[in-house]
Write a protein that holds these residues in place. Sequence first.
Motif, short mmCIF file in Angstrom:
data_model
loop_
_atom_site.label_atom_id
_atom_site.label_comp_id
_atom_site.label_asym_id
_atom_site.label_seq_id
_atom_site.Cartn_x
_atom_site.Cartn_y
_atom_site.Cartn_z
N MET A 105 0.83 -1.18 0.00
CA MET A 105 0.00 0.00 0.00
C MET A 105 0.88 1.25 0.00
O MET A 105 1.83 1.35 0.76
N ARG A 106 0.55 2.17 -0.87
CA ARG A 106 1.34 3.39 -0.98
C ARG A 106 0.75 4.50 -0.13
O ARG A 106 -0.45 4.55 0.10
N ASP A 107 1.63 5.39 0.32
CA ASP A 107 1.16 6.58 1.04
C ASP A 107 0.61 7.59 0.05
O ASP A 107 0.85 7.51 -1.16
N GLU A 133 4.52 11.11 0.53
CA GLU A 133 5.73 10.60 -0.12
C GLU A 133 6.69 11.74 -0.44
O GLU A 133 7.90 11.61 -0.27
N GLN A 134 6.16 12.87 -0.92
CA GLN A 134 7.02 14.02 -1.23
C GLN A 134 7.70 14.54 0.04
O GLN A 134 8.89 14.84 0.04
#
Length: 71
Positions: A1-3, A8-9
Amino acid sequence: MRDHPVIEQINRTGYPNMIAQPEHNGFDYFGSEILSGDEIVIDENNGEVVLKDNLEEYLSEVYEFRFTTAE
């Protein structure tokens, strides 16, 4: 699962540089924030500072100037 992309930045680059924000120089007669570089008008009669964008409203409210269009 991605943030979330913003998270992320921030993880990659850190939080935004707060120093890069325009310098705060107080508030005008109406409570509008004055930032470095804003055009202001100073009423020498009572020491009030007004953003140029608020000048017409100031003149109407304080000095009861009436602005209209010539017919």
